[in-house]
Structures are given as C-alpha cells and as structure tokens.
Design a protein around this motif. Structure first.
Motif, PDB file in Angstrom:
ATOM      1  N   GLU A 252     -31.509  -0.916  12.880  1.00 17.90           N
ATOM      2  CA  GLU A 252     -32.908  -0.793  12.473  1.00 17.90           C
ATOM      3  C   GLU A 252     -33.149  -1.569  11.178  1.00 17.90           C
ATOM      4  OE1 GLU A 252     -36.210  -0.529  13.415  1.00 17.90           O
ATOM      5  OE2 GLU A 252     -35.007   0.623  14.826  1.00 17.90           O
ATOM      6  N   PHE A 253     -32.206  -1.449  10.277  1.00 13.98           N
ATOM      7  CA  PHE A 253     -32.336  -2.176   9.012  1.00 13.98           C
ATOM      8  C   PHE A 253     -32.307  -3.685   9.265  1.00 13.98           C
ATOM      9  CE2 PHE A 253     -30.534  -4.096   5.129  1.00 13.98           C
ATOM     10  CZ  PHE A 253     -31.557  -3.757   4.264  1.00 13.98           C
ATOM     11  N   TYR A 254     -31.465  -4.075  10.191  1.00 12.78           N
ATOM     12  CA  TYR A 254     -31.405  -5.500  10.561  1.00 12.78           C
ATOM     13  C   TYR A 254     -32.776  -5.995  11.012  1.00 12.78           C
ATOM     14  CZ  TYR A 254     -30.836  -9.501  13.630  1.00 12.78           C
ATOM     15  OH  TYR A 254     -31.005 -10.713  14.248  1.00 12.78           O
ATOM     16  N   ARG A 255     -33.448  -5.205  11.831  1.00 11.59           N
ATOM     17  CA  ARG A 255     -34.775  -5.603  12.304  1.00 11.59           C
ATOM     18  C   ARG A 255     -35.747  -5.740  11.145  1.00 11.59           C
ATOM     19  NH1 ARG A 255     -32.896  -3.315  17.160  1.00 11.59           N
ATOM     20  NH2 ARG A 255     -33.016  -1.134  16.570  1.00 11.59           N
ATOM     21  N   HIS A 256     -35.579  -4.881  10.153  1.00 10.72           N
ATOM     22  CA  HIS A 256     -36.452  -4.929   8.980  1.00 10.72           C
ATOM     23  C   HIS A 256     -36.245  -6.244   8.217  1.00 10.72           C
ATOM     24  CE1 HIS A 256     -38.520  -3.800   5.319  1.00 10.72           C
ATOM     25  NE2 HIS A 256     -37.402  -3.820   4.626  1.00 10.72           N
ATOM     26  N   VAL A 257     -34.995  -6.627   7.990  1.00  8.22           N
ATOM     27  CA  VAL A 257     -34.769  -7.834   7.183  1.00  8.22           C
ATOM     28  C   VAL A 257     -34.902  -9.124   7.980  1.00  8.22           C
ATOM     29  CG1 VAL A 257     -33.349  -6.832   5.360  1.00  8.22           C
ATOM     30  CG2 VAL A 257     -32.249  -7.677   7.440  1.00  8.22           C
ATOM     31  N   SER A 258     -34.768  -9.061   9.282  1.00  7.01           N
ATOM     32  CA  SER A 258     -34.706 -10.307  10.050  1.00  7.01           C
ATOM     33  C   SER A 258     -35.977 -10.615  10.828  1.00  7.01           C
ATOM     34  CB  SER A 258     -33.564 -10.232  11.058  1.00  7.01           C
ATOM     35  OG  SER A 258     -33.898  -9.257  12.045  1.00  7.01           O
ATOM     36  N   HIS A 259     -36.824  -9.636  11.003  1.00  7.15           N
ATOM     37  CA  HIS A 259     -37.981  -9.779  11.898  1.00  7.15           C
ATOM     38  C   HIS A 259     -37.546 -10.040  13.327  1.00  7.15           C
ATOM     39  CE1 HIS A 259     -41.160  -9.581   8.950  1.00  7.15           C
ATOM     40  NE2 HIS A 259     -40.468 -10.392   8.182  1.00  7.15           N
ATOM     41  N   ASP A 260     -36.300  -9.766  13.616  1.00  8.44           N
ATOM     42  CA  ASP A 260     -35.818  -9.924  14.981  1.00  8.44           C
ATOM     43  C   ASP A 260     -36.162  -8.645  15.739  1.00  8.44           C
ATOM     44  OD1 ASP A 260     -34.552 -10.671  17.272  1.00  8.44           O
ATOM     45  OD2 ASP A 260     -32.540 -10.799  16.409  1.00  8.44           O
ATOM     46  N   TYR A 261     -36.149  -8.748  17.047  1.00 12.64           N
ATOM     47  CA  TYR A 261     -36.435  -7.550  17.824  1.00 12.64           C
ATOM     48  C   TYR A 261     -35.161  -6.829  18.264  1.00 12.64           C
ATOM     49  CZ  TYR A 261     -37.865  -4.510  21.584  1.00 12.64           C
ATOM     50  OH  TYR A 261     -38.035  -3.424  22.382  1.00 12.64           O
ATOM     51  N   GLY A 262     -34.161  -7.632  18.598  1.00 16.53           N
ATOM     52  CA  GLY A 262     -32.963  -7.043  19.201  1.00 16.53           C
ATOM     53  C   GLY A 262     -31.950  -6.547  18.186  1.00 16.53           C
ATOM     54  N   ASP A 263     -30.750  -6.293  18.671  1.00 14.01           N
ATOM     55  CA  ASP A 263     -29.658  -5.866  17.801  1.00 14.01           C
ATOM     56  C   ASP A 263     -28.894  -7.093  17.325  1.00 14.01           C
ATOM     57  OD1 ASP A 263     -30.340  -3.278  18.310  1.00 14.01           O
ATOM     58  OD2 ASP A 263     -28.871  -3.024  19.930  1.00 14.01           O
ATOM     59  N   PRO A 264     -28.254  -6.984  16.147  1.00 15.77           N
ATOM     60  CA  PRO A 264     -27.439  -8.113  15.690  1.00 15.77           C
ATOM     61  C   PRO A 264     -26.144  -8.200  16.492  1.00 15.77           C
ATOM     62  CG  PRO A 264     -27.190  -6.267  14.203  1.00 15.77           C
ATOM     63  CD  PRO A 264     -28.224  -5.853  15.209  1.00 15.77           C
ATOM     64  N   ALA A 265     -25.492  -9.367  16.450  1.00 13.16           N
ATOM     65  CA  ALA A 265     -24.211  -9.507  17.138  1.00 13.16           C
ATOM     66  C   ALA A 265     -23.104  -8.852  16.321  1.00 13.16           C
ATOM     67  CB  ALA A 265     -23.893 -10.980  17.365  1.00 13.16           C
ATOM     68  N   GLU A 266     -23.254  -8.895  14.997  1.00  6.70           N
ATOM     69  CA  GLU A 266     -22.173  -8.398  14.152  1.00  6.70           C
ATOM     70  C   GLU A 266     -22.734  -7.896  12.820  1.00  6.70           C
ATOM     71  OE1 GLU A 266     -18.866  -9.010  15.532  1.00  6.70           O
ATOM     72  OE2 GLU A 266     -18.432  -7.414  14.116  1.00  6.70           O
ATOM     73  N   VAL A 267     -22.195  -6.797  12.342  1.00  5.25           N
ATOM     74  CA  VAL A 267     -22.586  -6.262  11.037  1.00  5.25           C
ATOM     75  C   VAL A 267     -21.408  -6.445  10.082  1.00  5.25           C
ATOM     76  CG1 VAL A 267     -23.315  -4.207   9.773  1.00  5.25           C
ATOM     77  CG2 VAL A 267     -24.015  -4.509  12.165  1.00  5.25           C
ATOM     78  N   ILE A 268     -21.666  -7.018   8.916  1.00  8.29           N
ATOM     79  CA  ILE A 268     -20.603  -7.187   7.915  1.00  8.29           C
ATOM     80  C   ILE A 268     -21.040  -6.411   6.673  1.00  8.29           C
ATOM     81  CG2 ILE A 268     -19.296  -8.856   6.529  1.00  8.29           C
ATOM     82  CD1 ILE A 268     -20.156 -11.019   8.544  1.00  8.29           C
ATOM     83  N   HIS A 269     -20.340  -5.351   6.375  1.00 14.46           N
ATOM     84  CA  HIS A 269     -20.749  -4.505   5.255  1.00 14.46           C
ATOM     85  C   HIS A 269     -19.542  -4.286   4.358  1.00 14.46           C
ATOM     86  CE1 HIS A 269     -22.723  -0.459   3.870  1.00 14.46           C
ATOM     87  NE2 HIS A 269     -22.625  -1.342   2.912  1.00 14.46           N
ATOM     88  N   TYR A 270     -19.620  -4.755   3.134  1.00 14.63           N
ATOM     89  CA  TYR A 270     -18.472  -4.550   2.254  1.00 14.63           C
ATOM     90  C   TYR A 270     -18.875  -4.562   0.788  1.00 14.63           C
ATOM     91  CZ  TYR A 270     -18.311  -9.597   1.280  1.00 14.63           C
ATOM     92  OH  TYR A 270     -18.611 -10.871   0.875  1.00 14.63           O
ATOM     93  N   ARG A 271     -17.969  -4.033  -0.011  1.00 13.25           N
ATOM     94  CA  ARG A 271     -18.188  -3.957  -1.445  1.00 13.25           C
ATOM     95  C   ARG A 271     -17.102  -4.797  -2.097  1.00 13.25           C
ATOM     96  NH1 ARG A 271     -20.463  -0.240  -4.886  1.00 13.25           N
ATOM     97  NH2 ARG A 271     -21.180   1.009  -3.133  1.00 13.25           N
TER      98      ARG A 271
END
Ligand code: ADP
Length: 635
Positions: A252-271
């Motif tokens: 859902e957050f991806y859709r917010h930042v990307s204006h895309d409709y679908g799901d992303p292929a990959e999520v990269i989350h790190y600190r």
C-alpha cells in the motif's frame, strides 16, 4: 466578489469524461488519492516551516480530517497543509495537464482504459478521481505563510470550473465532495473507516474522523457526543521493524509513493549504521511506469531527514540506470535545512547513494540466482534501463554485465542466456564472445553474418535493444574475453589453413581490385570473408566502429554522424563469386561484370538493413538481368 470561469484544458476535459463514466470497481481509491494529496500538502508546509516561522505559528498540529455529512450529502477532506493561491489552484486543478494526465490519455487511446480502469491509479491524476463518486466538487483553500486570500474552486466536471475569492479562517485545504446518489455509501462512517485503514494507514499524519458516540454522563445518564477519533496508526512505515510490517502494508505504501496500481516486484527495507545512518525503504516496481525513457522522468526516492520530507524525488540518491527504483530514504546525518544545491556534492549523499546502488544490484543478483522467472519479468521491464549502467558506471560494469540477459543463436526465441552461461558453453578454440545487433530474433537467425559462427558451433548473442551496440562497445570485455560484434572487424574463425588463405587471396586479387575500382569510395575496402558460408557477400564495419543501426538512431536524434565507410566482404567459396572471378580473368572490361558488381553491392547494403543509396540504379540492374534471362528462357 467576482466569479471567474475557466475551461479545463482539453486533456483534463477528456480525463474528467473518463472519470465521470468510469466503471472502475474500486472507486473508493478516490479517498486514498485525496488523503495522499493532503499528506503531500502537509509535507510541504512542514518543510517550509523549518525556515518560515509564520507557517508553524499558523498551523497547529498537522492533521487530515474526514467529515461526512449525510444530510447535506457531502464528504469533506481537510488538511492544514500548504494550501494554494488563486493562481496556483487554477493551474493545478484545471489548466495544467500534468505529464501524468497526458500519458494517461495516450494510454487511454492505446489500451482502452475504459475497459482497464485499474490503470486509473497509475498516472498521478489523483484529484480528478473525486469525480468518480461526486457530481460536484468544491475546493476551499488558503495558502500558508500569510499574505493571500482564500479561494473557492468549484466544478461539476462539465468542461469548466469557477474560482472566487473567499474567506477561510485557517490555512490549508478543504475538498468538499457532493456525493452522487448512487455512491452514498461513501458517507457511511464504517465504510470510510475501513477504506482509510486499508489504503492510508501508513500516512504519518493523523487522519481523524468526527464520530458520534454514546457517552455516560454523570447527570443525564447516556448521551450522544461527537468527538474526533484518529483512524490510522500513522507510524512512518520505514521506521518500523521489518518483522512488524505485513507485506500488504508495504504494498500500500508503495502505491502511495509510486502512483502505481499494482504490487512491487521487490521490497528492499534496511537500516544502515556506521559512517552513515539512514533507513531506506525501496521498491523495484513490477511494471515499467510510462515515461521512464523520457528526459523529464522524475527519478530518485523521496528524501527525509529525521522524518521530515525534504523532497519527493531526490535524484542525487540514485544513478539514472536505477531510475525505476521508488521509495524513501530517511537520513539522520543531514541537516534539516539541506537545500537542493547542497545536495549536489554532498559527502553524506554520496555515501548513501553508493550503499543503495550496492544493495539494489545485490538484490537483483539474488533474484536472478534464486527466482529466475521473476528476474526475467523484471528484466523485460527494466533491462533496457539497467544496461545503461555499463556505459555510465565504469567501476561496476562487470557486475551489471552479470545481470544482463540475451537471447542467442542457441536459446530459441523468447528465451535467455547470460554471459556466465555463454562462457560456460564456449567450445575449445573459441576466444571471443560474439554478438549480433538485430531488430528481431528471426532476422538475426537469417543474417549472413552468423553463418560461419553457426557452422563452427559458436554461440552468437542476439542484441535486440537499439542501444546494445554502444553498450557492448563500452563493456569491451567480460572476464577477460573480448566482446565482439559479428558485423565488425576481420573475423577469421579458421586459424588453420593460413596458406590456403594466401592462395585464395592471390587467386581473387584481380576481382577484388576490379570491385574496388568500380565501387570507388562507396566502400573502404574489399576483401575475402572469413565469416560467410552460404551468402555471396556482406558489408562489415571496422572494429570499434558504429553499427549502421546505431548510426541511424543517432542521426534521427539530430546528431552529426560522419558516414563511416564500410568494408565489402565477398565469399570466395560462393559459385557467383567464382564465376565473376573467371569472367574477370577472361575480360575485365565486360559491361555485364559492372552490373554484377553493382548488384552484389546492393545486396550487401540490403542485408545489413540499410537502404541502397541509389535504389533506381539497383532496380535497373536487376531488371536488366531479368530481361536478359527471360529472353534466354522464352526462346
Ligand atoms: P498530483 O498530486 O499527482 O500532482 P493531483 O491531480 O492529485 O495530481 O493534484 C494536482 C495538484 O493540485 C497537486 O500537484 C497540488 O499542487 C495540488 N493539490 C491537490 N490537492 C491539494 C491539497 N490538498 N493541498 C494543496 N495542493 C493540492
């Protein structure tokens, strides 16, 4: 006060028409879009308030408020963000066709968005989606920072809108939707609550709703009171622990930042900790956004400093060849008042960028290794962009080359091989890596240039992207093996039989000279070919020279490209060449020989995919031969 009336810009009109008649089954996304705009407006205000104290004084705690009024039939989305001046609102909501709008309309024509309404979310046409559920929209807004009057914008999406100066106590924007009769469910508290939870939970500002609740009252017993309740959880999703974030929230957050409709292929989350402290939440989209090859495509994740958004696209954070990456980077080291100029040669930014590049390339390498099919899907969307990195990121070119996929003479159409696999399959005696740039796979297989390679069992990579030839020129070699175009340079696959070659050269010397004289400066050289098997002739470039296809592309882009002379190679083993040789030996002045040379050259030009310089001359020569032959046959 005067009411000004404006016509919507043509593209916007068209877009509104789509919205009004939309059959889209998820109309509730309008709320996500309006909340997203409200959140952006607060981001801007918060950023400005760092340097402009008047803003923070005026604003009070940031919040987004949703209020449904069943009697009036209205739903209002309010924010205390940056607001708009009259001039700004006229542009933003009506006169400017955002690049998203234009692209959306193009896609509409091409793909018929009426039938594929899920595309609506993709184009940054957010605000107008309100007209899917509202027959009239009223926007009341006042710019933060003082100075300007409030303004009211109104439209029923009938082709025009009005604006009028007005009064408003607080800064920010109220969007009032006059809900269509058949969409009244969007006035229901529980419906709204679930939409907000579903699509906007990650929004970092409180989204509040005024709700009516039974309260115990000391004196009067039960009483109904209206109170504000915060609906979203609101924690910046990138600051949460990875294990605490369900995949659906990331999406859902991806859709917010990307204006895309679908799901992303990959999520990269790190600190990252150490020399630089930052959190990155990055996404590799599944589908290429429109316009990714345009110059004005906005690149880079959003940059936050200690949770404050500094800009929504920070291009310094990512090299262009990874411009498909979306997301957020939140740094703890940068100063809050960092400006665009300061980002230019900033050491911290440089460190973050390097770190992100490494992470993204590693992620892609993992995907390629462990989920090849998924990687192929990614590559089909973004391979064209990724490979630019070979040209621009010299230090990582081999790492990027490892990520490339190509069809080859051995894969069959639609399948791929890699440089690693290519090396693994090289027969003894083959020294270089060979490729052919072509327009289609089938065309490549028919190409005379690969005849001898096939014959020897050498695999030839087939490069179908127009930029491949330049990219391979930049790569030059992979793991110590030269990467060579089969249409360039002198190819001698047969290392043995040098004495035979010498003999052939002597034998054909006369014919070669005659052809050279006849073609003059149309060719640089005429020589015997080491790459032809069944064809009589072909044109080749010099090693390191430009491919004719590339030459044409550069010309089309308006660049001055000096016409490079090509080398004509003839196949001594071909009966036609042998016949020409023996005719030339007997009488090198015979007119028919000139015609043959002309035809031979014309053939070679056509085979390389170019247009003959003088088509009528070629046609005349062909016709003349046909007439002669027909003359013989009809006797
Ligand atoms: P996008 O948000 O993708 O730019 P929209 O059509 O949703 O496209 O909005 C167009 C523009 O209108 C925004 O870029 C912004 O400038 C302005 N806008 C919309 N909603 C608001 C708001 N709540 N506060 C301030 N400006 C807004």
């Amino acid at each position: 006060m005067t009411v000004l009336k404006y016509d919507f810009k043509a593209e916007v009109k068209e877009l509104l028409n789509v919205m009004i008649h939309s059959l889209y089954s998820h109309k509730e996304i309008f709320l996500r879009e309006l909340i997203s705009n409200a959140s952006d407006a607060i981001d801007k205000s918060r950023y400005e308030s760092l340097t402009d104290s008047r803003i923070i004084d005026a604003a009070g705690p940031w919040k987004i408020k949703i209020a449904a009024d069943k009697e009036a039939g209205t739903l209002t989305v309010s924010d205390n963000g940056i607001g708009m001046t009259t001039e700004e609102i006229v542009k933003a909501l009506g006169m400017i066709a955002h690049s998203g709008t234009t692209e959306f309309m193009n896609a509409l024509r091409e793909k018929d968005v009426m039938d594929r309404p899920e595309l609506i979310g993709q184009f940054g046409v957010g605000f107008y989606s309100a007209f899917m559920v509202a027959e009239k929209v009223t926007v009341r807004t006042k710019k933060a920072g003082g100075g300007s009057k409030a303004v009211v914008w109104e439209s029923t999406a009938d082709g025009s809108f009005t604006v009028e100066e007005s009064e408003k106590d607080t800064v920010g924007t109220d969007i009032v939707l006059h809900i269509k009769d058949e969409e009244k469910k969007y006035l229901d508290e529980w419906e709204l609550r679930s939409i907000i939870k579903k699509y906007s939970d990650y929004i970092e500002y409180p989204i509040v709703m005024e709700v009516e609740r039974e309260r115990k009252d000391e004196k009067e017993g039960q009483a109904k009171v209206r109170e504000e309740e915060t609906i979203n959880s609101g924690k910046a999703i990138w600051l949460k622990d990875k294990s605490a974030v369900p995949e659906s929230d990331y999406h859902e957050f991806y859709r917010h930042v990307s204006h895309d409709y679908g799901d992303p292929a990959e999520v990269i989350h790190y600190r990252a900790e150490g020399t630089s402290e930052f959190v990155a939440l990055l996404f590799i989209p599944a589908k290429s956004p429109l316009g990714i090859l345009n110059r004005d495509f906005k690149i880079g994740p959003a940059l936050y400093v200690k949770r404050v958004q500094i800009m929504d696209h920070c291009e310094q954070l990512i090299p262009e060849y990874l411009r498909f990456i979306k997301g957020v980077v939140d740094s703890s080291d940068l100063p809050l008042n960092v400006s665009r100029e300061m980002l230019q040669n900033n050491r911290q930014i440089e460190i973050i960028r390097k770190n992100i590049v490494r992470k993204v390339l590693d992620t892609l390498a993992d995907m390629k290794k462990n989920e090849f099919e998924k990687y192929v899907a990614f590559y089909k969307e973004f391979g064209r962009v990724l490979k630019e990195g070979i040209h621009y990121d010299f230090s990582r070119r081999e790492q990027i080359a490892d990520l490339l996929l190509f069809p080859s003479t051995k894969t069959g159409p639609g399948a791929f091989t890699t440089f690693q696999d290519y090396l693994g399959g090289m027969p003894a005696g083959q020294e270089d890596i060979y490729y052919l740039a072509a327009t289609t796979y089938e065309e490549a297989l028919r190409s005379p240039y690969i005849e001898a390679f096939r014959d020897k069992g050498y695999e030839v990579l087939i490069m179908l992207d127009e930029i491949d030839d330049i990219i391979m020129g930049g790569l030059f070699e992979y793991k110590g093996k030269k990467v060579k175009s089969v249409t360039k340079g002198d190819v001698s696959l047969d290392k043995t039989g040098d004495s035979d070659k010498e003999e052939a050269r002597e034998k054909f010397e006369g014919l070669l000279r005659l052809i050279r004289e006849e073609l003059g400066d149309r060719v640089k050289e005429v020589r015997l070919s080491g790459r032809l098997k069944d064809s009589a002739c072909c044109l080749v470039g010099e090693e390191g020279g430009l491919d004719p296809k590339m030459e044409k592309i550069l010309q089309a882009m308006g660049q001055e490209v000096p016409r490079t002379q090509r080398i004509l190679e003839i196949n001594p083993a071909h009966p036609l060449i042998e016949a020409m040789r023996s005719i030339a030996e007997r009488d090198r002045g015979l007119p028919i020989l000139k015609e043959y040379i002309e035809l031979l050259y014309g053939e070679a030009v056509l085979l390389e995919g170019s247009k003959p310089e003088d088509p009528s001359r070629l046609v005349q020569a062909v016709t003349k031969l046909m007439v002669e032959n027909a003359g013989h046959l009809s006797k």
